[in-house]
Motif scaffolding. Sequence first.
Motif, mmCIF file in Angstrom:
data_model
loop_
_atom_site.group_PDB
_atom_site.id
_atom_site.type_symbol
_atom_site.label_atom_id
_atom_site.label_comp_id
_atom_site.label_asym_id
_atom_site.label_seq_id
_atom_site.Cartn_x
_atom_site.Cartn_y
_atom_site.Cartn_z
ATOM 1 N N UNK A 4 0.869 -1.180 0.000
ATOM 2 C CA UNK A 4 0.000 0.000 0.000
ATOM 3 C C UNK A 4 0.907 1.232 0.000
ATOM 4 N N UNK A 5 0.459 2.297 -0.657
ATOM 5 C CA UNK A 5 1.236 3.549 -0.718
ATOM 6 C C UNK A 5 2.644 3.313 -1.270
ATOM 7 N N UNK A 6 2.735 2.501 -2.326
ATOM 8 C CA UNK A 6 4.039 2.146 -2.884
ATOM 9 C C UNK A 6 4.708 3.348 -3.549
ATOM 10 N N UNK A 7 3.937 4.232 -4.158
ATOM 11 C CA UNK A 7 4.550 5.429 -4.746
ATOM 12 C C UNK A 7 5.186 6.291 -3.661
ATOM 13 N N UNK A 8 4.528 6.413 -2.496
ATOM 14 C CA UNK A 8 5.113 7.143 -1.377
ATOM 15 C C UNK A 8 6.391 6.459 -0.903
ATOM 16 N N UNK A 9 6.347 5.131 -0.827
ATOM 17 C CA UNK A 9 7.536 4.391 -0.374
ATOM 18 C C UNK A 9 8.718 4.640 -1.301
ATOM 19 N N UNK A 10 8.501 4.519 -2.608
ATOM 20 C CA UNK A 10 9.599 4.685 -3.562
ATOM 21 C C UNK A 10 10.156 6.098 -3.521
ATOM 22 N N UNK A 11 9.275 7.070 -3.458
ATOM 23 C CA UNK A 11 9.721 8.469 -3.406
ATOM 24 C C UNK A 11 10.479 8.743 -2.099
ATOM 25 N N UNK A 12 9.934 8.258 -0.994
ATOM 26 C CA UNK A 12 10.576 8.477 0.291
ATOM 27 C C UNK A 12 11.895 7.740 0.426
ATOM 28 N N UNK A 13 11.969 6.500 -0.059
ATOM 29 C CA UNK A 13 13.213 5.736 -0.034
ATOM 30 C C UNK A 13 14.301 6.479 -0.803
ATOM 31 N N UNK A 14 13.933 7.055 -1.926
ATOM 32 C CA UNK A 14 14.890 7.813 -2.740
ATOM 33 C C UNK A 14 15.451 8.993 -1.964
ATOM 34 N N UNK B 107 12.820 17.391 -5.335
ATOM 35 C CA UNK B 107 12.615 18.143 -6.575
ATOM 36 C C UNK B 107 13.164 17.418 -7.800
ATOM 37 N N UNK B 108 14.009 16.412 -7.585
ATOM 38 C CA UNK B 108 14.615 15.683 -8.703
ATOM 39 C C UNK B 108 13.852 14.420 -9.064
ATOM 40 N N UNK B 109 12.798 14.135 -8.315
ATOM 41 C CA UNK B 109 12.014 12.925 -8.539
ATOM 42 C C UNK B 109 10.787 13.256 -9.371
ATOM 43 N N UNK B 110 10.653 12.599 -10.498
ATOM 44 C CA UNK B 110 9.476 12.803 -11.337
ATOM 45 C C UNK B 110 8.359 11.853 -10.938
ATOM 46 N N UNK C 77 8.595 -0.296 -8.654
ATOM 47 C CA UNK C 77 8.371 1.144 -8.598
ATOM 48 C C UNK C 77 9.475 1.783 -9.432
ATOM 49 N N UNK C 78 9.120 2.321 -10.601
ATOM 50 C CA UNK C 78 10.098 2.818 -11.560
ATOM 51 C C UNK C 78 10.197 4.342 -11.503
ATOM 52 N N UNK C 79 11.427 4.822 -11.347
ATOM 53 C CA UNK C 79 11.696 6.263 -11.255
ATOM 54 C C UNK C 79 12.864 6.595 -12.177
ATOM 55 N N UNK C 80 12.764 7.720 -12.864
ATOM 56 C CA UNK C 80 13.875 8.210 -13.676
ATOM 57 C C UNK C 80 14.496 9.392 -12.979
ATOM 58 N N UNK C 81 15.792 9.310 -12.723
ATOM 59 C CA UNK C 81 16.536 10.366 -12.052
ATOM 60 C C UNK C 81 17.512 11.016 -13.028
ATOM 61 N N UNK D 258 7.625 5.753 3.587
ATOM 62 C CA UNK D 258 6.320 6.115 3.026
ATOM 63 C C UNK D 258 5.893 7.507 3.499
ATOM 64 N N UNK D 259 6.147 7.800 4.764
ATOM 65 C CA UNK D 259 5.820 9.131 5.277
ATOM 66 C C UNK D 259 6.636 10.190 4.549
ATOM 67 N N UNK D 260 7.934 9.936 4.363
ATOM 68 C CA UNK D 260 8.789 10.902 3.667
ATOM 69 C C UNK D 260 8.284 11.168 2.258
ATOM 70 N N UNK D 261 7.872 10.114 1.562
ATOM 71 C CA UNK D 261 7.353 10.280 0.211
ATOM 72 C C UNK D 261 6.044 11.036 0.185
ATOM 73 N N UNK D 262 5.179 10.754 1.157
ATOM 74 C CA UNK D 262 3.895 11.465 1.228
ATOM 75 C C UNK D 262 4.110 12.940 1.525
ATOM 76 N N UNK D 263 5.075 13.248 2.385
ATOM 77 C CA UNK D 263 5.375 14.647 2.699
ATOM 78 C C UNK D 263 5.907 15.379 1.472
ATOM 79 N N UNK D 264 6.781 14.707 0.731
ATOM 80 C CA UNK D 264 7.330 15.328 -0.481
ATOM 81 C C UNK D 264 6.238 15.586 -1.506
ATOM 82 N N UNK D 265 5.346 14.612 -1.683
ATOM 83 C CA UNK D 265 4.272 14.754 -2.663
ATOM 84 C C UNK D 265 3.295 15.859 -2.271
ATOM 85 N N UNK D 266 3.077 16.031 -0.970
ATOM 86 C CA UNK D 266 2.130 17.038 -0.485
ATOM 87 C C UNK D 266 2.775 18.409 -0.327
#
Length: 268
Positions: A48-58, A67-70, A83-87, A185-193
């Motif tokens: 659950x919340x895998x996009x948040x996890x990937x963004x936060x892990x990064x 700002x570098x995460x698309x 979870x695929x990310x281009x950096x 996941x929290x870190x990713x959610x904070x970044x997205x918000x």
Amino acid sequence: MSEGLHPYKRVAAHDTGAASALVSLPEETPVAVVYNGSTQAVMMTTPADIDDFARGFTITEGFAAASEIGDVEIVRQPVGIEARIWLPEEKQAALDARRRAQVGPVGCGLCGIDSLAQAAREVPRVPASDLVLAPSEIGEALDALRALQPLHDETRAVHAAGFYVPGQGIVLAREDVGRHNALDKLAGAMAAAGTDPASGGVVLTSRLSLEMVQKTAMIGAPVMLSVSQPTATAVALAETAGIALVTRNRHGTRIFTHHARIGSAHVL
């Protein structure tokens, strides 16, 4: 049933006999974090919340800034999730230096690293902040997070991480079978918000260990609150990183570092 839960038939034994019933158990799914087409890490995670996890892990592992995460592309495979990310290309050297292409156990925070230097990696000091929490807000934050744990309520087997802002309460919360994953996941959610990490504190249900402080420093939050004690190594890093480490449990409220962040506080 909620995402990340699995119904399981159990047998409960009593003095008067045995009875069967359904119980909800948390799922563990391998999630591969893929940067620029190559797998960097595979972690066992609540799906659950895998996009948040990937963004936060990064962010918390220092691979890239928010700002570098698309966009995060979530691709479900027969054996797990990618979870695929281009950096940016200039990040490739850091990716190659810490390639972690092995499965990590769920409780693992430093799995897959290949040197002692990576375990003791330096983290930035958190940015200056005017944040000061009243002693009463410590209990308020921990109690508020407890009320935002639906997976825990169902399973009694997952951790939670939340972000508390004075006057607003817990503004974001995430759960996972792994305490590090919940914080990612929290870190990713904070970044997205677009949440300002200097405006509040990270609230955890787990112990305050070295890697949890490392991740919080990468987020940039000046306060960590938990019901569980810190390790000595975590306290030392929090002092250096400018993070107030605070616990509240049956032993009372203890402020281990940067006591000025807690109003009317005294060094214990």
